[in-house]
Design a protein around this motif. Structure first.
Motif, PDB file in Angstrom:
ATOM      1  N   LYS A 166       0.830  -1.207   0.000  1.00 30.20           N
ATOM      2  CA  LYS A 166       0.000   0.000   0.000  1.00 30.20           C
ATOM      3  C   LYS A 166       0.866   1.259   0.000  1.00 30.20           C
ATOM      4  CE  LYS A 166      -3.906   2.067   2.507  1.00 30.20           C
ATOM      5  NZ  LYS A 166      -4.858   1.880   3.628  1.00 30.20           N
ATOM      6  N   ILE A 167       0.426   2.258  -0.760  1.00 26.22           N
ATOM      7  CA  ILE A 167       1.090   3.565  -0.791  1.00 26.22           C
ATOM      8  C   ILE A 167       0.075   4.628  -0.374  1.00 26.22           C
ATOM      9  CG2 ILE A 167       2.104   5.331  -2.300  1.00 26.22           C
ATOM     10  CD1 ILE A 167       3.210   3.088  -4.020  1.00 26.22           C
ATOM     11  N   LYS A 168       0.513   5.521   0.498  1.00 28.61           N
ATOM     12  CA  LYS A 168      -0.333   6.643   0.922  1.00 28.61           C
ATOM     13  C   LYS A 168       0.268   7.952   0.405  1.00 28.61           C
ATOM     14  CE  LYS A 168      -1.883   4.427   5.224  1.00 28.61           C
ATOM     15  NZ  LYS A 168      -1.920   4.534   6.710  1.00 28.61           N
ATOM     16  N   ILE A 169      -0.567   8.770  -0.216  1.00 29.66           N
ATOM     17  CA  ILE A 169      -0.118  10.057  -0.748  1.00 29.66           C
ATOM     18  C   ILE A 169      -0.905  11.172  -0.078  1.00 29.66           C
ATOM     19  CG2 ILE A 169       0.210  11.455  -2.821  1.00 29.66           C
ATOM     20  CD1 ILE A 169       0.162   8.899  -4.462  1.00 29.66           C
ATOM     21  N   ILE A 182       4.854  10.668  -0.042  1.00 30.68           N
ATOM     22  CA  ILE A 182       4.559   9.397  -0.710  1.00 30.68           C
ATOM     23  C   ILE A 182       5.169   8.304   0.166  1.00 30.68           C
ATOM     24  CG2 ILE A 182       4.904   8.008  -2.790  1.00 30.68           C
ATOM     25  CD1 ILE A 182       5.089  10.635  -4.360  1.00 30.68           C
ATOM     26  N   CYS A 183       4.314   7.606   0.907  1.00 34.96           N
ATOM     27  CA  CYS A 183       4.776   6.642   1.912  1.00 34.96           C
ATOM     28  C   CYS A 183       4.313   5.228   1.561  1.00 34.96           C
ATOM     29  CB  CYS A 183       4.245   7.016   3.291  1.00 34.96           C
ATOM     30  SG  CYS A 183       4.717   8.683   3.838  1.00 34.96           S
ATOM     31  N   ASP A 184       5.199   4.260   1.777  1.00 33.30           N
ATOM     32  CA  ASP A 184       4.849   2.868   1.483  1.00 33.30           C
ATOM     33  C   ASP A 184       4.993   1.998   2.731  1.00 33.30           C
ATOM     34  OD1 ASP A 184       7.576   1.769   1.763  1.00 33.30           O
ATOM     35  OD2 ASP A 184       8.025   2.842  -0.083  1.00 33.30           O
ATOM     36  N   ASN A 185       4.576   0.749   2.615  1.00 33.26           N
ATOM     37  CA  ASN A 185       4.724  -0.212   3.718  1.00 33.26           C
ATOM     38  C   ASN A 185       5.662  -1.348   3.306  1.00 33.26           C
ATOM     39  OD1 ASN A 185       2.981  -1.415   1.888  1.00 33.26           O
ATOM     40  ND2 ASN A 185       1.694  -2.373   3.453  1.00 33.26           N
ATOM     41  N   THR A 235       9.807   5.049   8.349  1.00 36.31           N
ATOM     42  CA  THR A 235       8.765   5.014   9.376  1.00 36.31           C
ATOM     43  C   THR A 235       8.660   3.572   9.875  1.00 36.31           C
ATOM     44  OG1 THR A 235       6.999   4.507   7.799  1.00 36.31           O
ATOM     45  CG2 THR A 235       7.521   6.847   8.142  1.00 36.31           C
ATOM     46  N   LYS A 236       7.687   3.312  10.727  1.00 33.64           N
ATOM     47  CA  LYS A 236       7.514   1.949  11.250  1.00 33.64           C
ATOM     48  C   LYS A 236       7.143   0.961  10.141  1.00 33.64           C
ATOM     49  CE  LYS A 236       6.136   3.277  15.943  1.00 33.64           C
ATOM     50  NZ  LYS A 236       5.041   3.244  16.947  1.00 33.64           N
ATOM     51  N   GLU A 237       6.402   1.465   9.135  1.00 37.45           N
ATOM     52  CA  GLU A 237       5.906   0.579   8.084  1.00 37.45           C
ATOM     53  C   GLU A 237       6.824   0.496   6.871  1.00 37.45           C
ATOM     54  OE1 GLU A 237       2.004   2.106   7.233  1.00 37.45           O
ATOM     55  OE2 GLU A 237       1.094   0.737   8.695  1.00 37.45           O
ATOM     56  N   CYS A 240       9.176   6.933   3.575  1.00 35.97           N
ATOM     57  CA  CYS A 240       8.380   8.097   3.191  1.00 35.97           C
ATOM     58  C   CYS A 240       9.272   9.075   2.435  1.00 35.97           C
ATOM     59  CB  CYS A 240       7.813   8.798   4.424  1.00 35.97           C
ATOM     60  SG  CYS A 240       6.181   8.247   4.898  1.00 35.97           S
ATOM     61  N   PHE A 241       8.869   9.395   1.207  1.00 39.44           N
ATOM     62  CA  PHE A 241       9.558  10.427   0.440  1.00 39.44           C
ATOM     63  C   PHE A 241       8.749  11.710   0.517  1.00 39.44           C
ATOM     64  CE2 PHE A 241      11.560   6.682  -1.243  1.00 39.44           C
ATOM     65  CZ  PHE A 241      12.836   7.097  -1.593  1.00 39.44           C
TER      66      PHE A 241
END
Length: 251
Positions: A166-169, A182-185, A235-237, A240-241
């Motif tokens: 999953k990616i969160k923007i 732009i953060c991923d797990n 991050t923990k997951e 994050c760019f």
């Protein structure tokens, strides 16, 4: 006296470093000119083929939502590739012009570019940007940076076999700056290499999968074309760019 000598040596090193960077950029500009020449005709032929297929299907009154979607996807990807060639060429142009655009719309276009491969790999994108954020800069260059970051996350998911990737923007405004995250797990970047990932030709991928120039050029685009910053942290997951840009004009 020793201090003066050290100072002169340091100045000489800085000058050599600047000359090296300038020569490297000249060489890269020549390479991009070559690539543009080689790619333009095939890309044009692909687009022509798509139009012919579309016309034939229309004449035969054949309708299929999946085929229509894939034809649009091919057209979008070839347009993106063509724009990327121009953008890299223009990156070295001192007279290129700024344009006003909305960051949320640009991010949606970037997501569309990678939609096919993300869907094939069951990668979820959570786009939390609901507001229209206006920015004055170089739209296509910034789109390239976002696509590079999304594709890098995809590669990390695949290589590490992440379950439920999953990616969160998101975008936040902090001290008159846009902070695009732009953060991923994908479990993050190894602490031993996180400070090296923006170096030219640095890559953890096999040589057939990457050149190590994607993040390097992305950082150059953000810093030199946008007068912004491109940063990364774990991050923990995962990783994050952050693309950090001024909310005001190019100045």
């Amino acid at each position: 006296m020793n201090q003066k000598i050290k100072s002169e040596i340091e100045k000489s090193r800085e000058k050599d470093k600047m000359l090296f960077e300038q020569n490297k950029f000249i060489s890269m500009g020549e390479v991009m000119e070559n690539i543009a020449h080689q790619w333009r005709q095939p890309l044009s032929q692909i687009n022509s083929s798509v139009l012919v297929i579309d016309d034939v299907l229309h004449e035969k009154n054949f309708k299929d939502s999946i085929i229509e979607e894939k034809l649009l996807e091919i057209e979008s990807l070839t347009k993106y590739m063509s724009n990327t060639i121009n953008d890299f060429k223009n990156f070295f142009d001192q007279d290129k012009k700024y344009e006003t655009f909305f960051l949320n719309e640009l991010i949606e276009k970037s997501i569309y570019i990678v939609k096919g491969t993300f869907k094939a790999n069951n990668i979820e994108i959570e786009n939390n940007i609901n507001n229209r954020y206006e920015y004055l800069g170089f739209q296509n260059e910034l789109q390239h940076v976002i696509v590079v970051l999304l594709n890098n996350a995809k590669d990390a998911f695949i290589s590490r076999k992440i379950i439920k990737p999953k990616i969160k923007i998101d975008i936040k405004i902090i001290s008159n700056e846009y902070h695009i995250s732009i953060c991923d797990n994908a479990l993050g970047i190894n602490d031993e290499i996180i400070d090296k990932i923006f170096n030219p030709y640095f890559t953890t991928k096999h040589k057939s999968q990457g050149t190590g120039l994607g993040l390097y050029l992305s950082k150059k685009i953000v810093e030199q074309s946008m007068q912004g910053r491109l940063e990364v942290k774990n991050t923990k997951e995962g990783a994050c760019f952050y693309i950090i840009l001024k909310t005001a004009d190019k100045g």
